[in-house]
Scaffold this motif. Structure first.
Motif, PDB file in Angstrom:
ATOM      1  N   GLY A  93     -12.922  -5.791  64.995  1.00  0.00           N
ATOM      2  CA  GLY A  93     -12.818  -5.441  63.584  1.00  0.00           C
ATOM      3  C   GLY A  93     -11.798  -4.366  63.261  1.00  0.00           C
ATOM      4  O   GLY A  93     -11.470  -4.153  62.094  1.00  0.00           O
ATOM      5  N   SER A  94     -11.282  -3.669  64.275  1.00  0.00           N
ATOM      6  CA  SER A  94     -10.284  -2.626  64.036  1.00  0.00           C
ATOM      7  C   SER A  94      -8.925  -3.250  63.716  1.00  0.00           C
ATOM      8  O   SER A  94      -8.622  -4.373  64.127  1.00  0.00           O
ATOM      9  CB  SER A  94     -10.162  -1.722  65.268  1.00  0.00           C
ATOM     10  OG  SER A  94      -9.711  -2.467  66.392  1.00  0.00           O
ATOM     11  N   VAL A  95      -8.102  -2.511  62.983  1.00  0.00           N
ATOM     12  CA  VAL A  95      -6.781  -3.005  62.601  1.00  0.00           C
ATOM     13  C   VAL A  95      -5.851  -2.962  63.808  1.00  0.00           C
ATOM     14  O   VAL A  95      -5.782  -1.948  64.516  1.00  0.00           O
ATOM     15  CB  VAL A  95      -6.192  -2.148  61.457  1.00  0.00           C
ATOM     16  CG1 VAL A  95      -4.775  -2.602  61.131  1.00  0.00           C
ATOM     17  CG2 VAL A  95      -7.072  -2.245  60.218  1.00  0.00           C
ATOM     18  N   ASN A  96      -5.163  -4.058  64.063  1.00  0.00           N
ATOM     19  CA  ASN A  96      -4.198  -4.111  65.161  1.00  0.00           C
ATOM     20  C   ASN A  96      -2.891  -3.489  64.678  1.00  0.00           C
ATOM     21  O   ASN A  96      -2.251  -4.004  63.760  1.00  0.00           O
ATOM     22  CB  ASN A  96      -3.967  -5.557  65.602  1.00  0.00           C
ATOM     23  CG  ASN A  96      -3.161  -5.659  66.881  1.00  0.00           C
ATOM     24  OD1 ASN A  96      -2.056  -5.132  66.973  1.00  0.00           O
ATOM     25  ND2 ASN A  96      -3.700  -6.341  67.873  1.00  0.00           N
ATOM     26  N   LYS A  97      -2.486  -2.387  65.307  1.00  0.00           N
ATOM     27  CA  LYS A  97      -1.295  -1.655  64.877  1.00  0.00           C
ATOM     28  C   LYS A  97      -0.044  -2.039  65.664  1.00  0.00           C
ATOM     29  O   LYS A  97       1.018  -1.458  65.457  1.00  0.00           O
ATOM     30  CB  LYS A  97      -1.550  -0.151  65.006  1.00  0.00           C
ATOM     31  CG  LYS A  97      -2.703   0.332  64.128  1.00  0.00           C
ATOM     32  CD  LYS A  97      -2.963   1.814  64.306  1.00  0.00           C
ATOM     33  CE  LYS A  97      -4.131   2.269  63.449  1.00  0.00           C
ATOM     34  NZ  LYS A  97      -4.437   3.714  63.616  1.00  0.00           N
ATOM     35  N   ARG A  98      -0.164  -3.030  66.542  1.00  0.00           N
ATOM     36  CA  ARG A  98       0.987  -3.459  67.330  1.00  0.00           C
ATOM     37  C   ARG A  98       1.804  -4.531  66.615  1.00  0.00           C
ATOM     38  O   ARG A  98       2.863  -4.922  67.102  1.00  0.00           O
ATOM     39  CB  ARG A  98       0.512  -4.003  68.674  1.00  0.00           C
ATOM     40  CG  ARG A  98      -0.161  -2.992  69.575  1.00  0.00           C
ATOM     41  CD  ARG A  98      -0.707  -3.665  70.825  1.00  0.00           C
ATOM     42  NE  ARG A  98       0.326  -4.432  71.504  1.00  0.00           N
ATOM     43  CZ  ARG A  98       0.069  -5.344  72.440  1.00  0.00           C
ATOM     44  NH1 ARG A  98      -1.175  -5.600  72.780  1.00  0.00           N
ATOM     45  NH2 ARG A  98       1.060  -5.995  73.018  1.00  0.00           N
ATOM     46  N   VAL A  99       1.295  -5.024  65.497  1.00  0.00           N
ATOM     47  CA  VAL A  99       1.932  -6.188  64.867  1.00  0.00           C
ATOM     48  C   VAL A  99       2.422  -5.878  63.454  1.00  0.00           C
ATOM     49  O   VAL A  99       2.493  -6.763  62.608  1.00  0.00           O
ATOM     50  CB  VAL A  99       0.955  -7.384  64.845  1.00  0.00           C
ATOM     51  CG1 VAL A  99       0.727  -7.918  66.241  1.00  0.00           C
ATOM     52  CG2 VAL A  99      -0.380  -6.985  64.205  1.00  0.00           C
TER      53      VAL A  99
END
Length: 260
Positions: A93-99
């Motif tokens: 559920g956490s935001v993916n910050k790699r994309v």
């Protein structure tokens, strides 16, 4: 172009090439970057700017370059809106910050295809160039003259140049969306499938794309194409898991080999 200081270029041309003057000095008087104290002063000014009665109560030194931060954020959000998603999240559920840059990478690859499903009324390479320039400033605070920042704003304004006439969309209705350019997308469902597939090929962990309602997409959806079937969705998830599993095994094997 955004990496060139035209004032310095002209000055060096006059001194070195034309030899019209023995030496020269830029008249803008700016530094090449911002210090942490400059940024701190600008941040405080921006925070209090709505609370003061007049600008004479504020220190406006070095505030203008902070516009570049907002350009950087604007481009990222615009790309996500264009494809029609809010966030890309990890399985927990956490935001993916790699994309954060994947929307424009996908759009760029798509529009350069002969059978592109996205029609842009502007040059995508110009937007990418401004985005790279803004990213460089965010990470280095390297500054350029005001006219270069003005040029960046002129390029970004193309994202908001609304079409002269309404555009007929997937539901047969003529629509006019204020505040966005006349971006047209065809076969939207297949475009979404391909974007999710591109993410699964690049990432080792499973992600979920939070798609917006089609009416909230920052583009004109000309047709939806074939819907995503439940069977196709299940097969796609299974294939993505298998791909991630294979990548994980490969990396583990490489790690063991290097350990020896």
């Amino acid at each position: 172009m955004l990496g060139i200081d035209l004032e310095e270029l002209i000055l060096e041309y006059e001194v070195i090439i034309r030899k019209s003057i023995p030496e020269g000095k830029r008249q803008s008087g700016r530094r090449k970057d911002l210090s942490t104290m400059d940024l701190w002063s600008a941040v405080r000014t921006m925070f209090w700017i709505e609370e003061r009665n007049g600008v004479e109560e504020l220190s406006l030194r070095d505030v203008k370059p902070l516009v570049i931060f907002q350009i950087r954020q604007l481009i990222e959000i615009y790309g996500k809106n264009c494809l029609g998603f809010y966030e890309i999240r990890n399985s927990n559920g956490s935001v993916n910050k790699r994309v954060t840059q994947e929307a424009w990478k996908f759009i760029t690859d798509e529009v350069k295809r002969a059978d592109s499903r996205i029609l842009l009324p502007f040059n995508v390479d110009m937007i990418n160039h401004v985005n790279d320039w803004a990213n460089n400033f965010v990470h280095t605070t390297s500054l350029y003259s005001s006219y270069i920042q003005f040029y960046a704003l002129e390029v970004i304004s193309l994202l908001f140049k609304t079409p002269d006439v309404a555009i007929r969309t997937y539901d047969g209705k003529l629509k006019y969306k204020g505040g966005i350019a006349g971006i047209e997308i065809r076969n939207y469902n297949s475009l979404k499938r391909d974007f999710e597939r591109s993410l699964s090929e690049k990432l080792t962990s499973e992600v979920v794309v939070d798609w917006l309602d089609v009416e909230k997409v920052g583009a004109y959806i000309i047709d939806l194409g074939a819907p995503i079937s439940s069977k196709e969705s299940w097969v796609k998830r299974l294939a993505a898991r298998a791909r991630r599993w294979a990548i994980g095994l490969y990396r583990a094997a490489v790690g063991r080999i290097r350990a020896y």
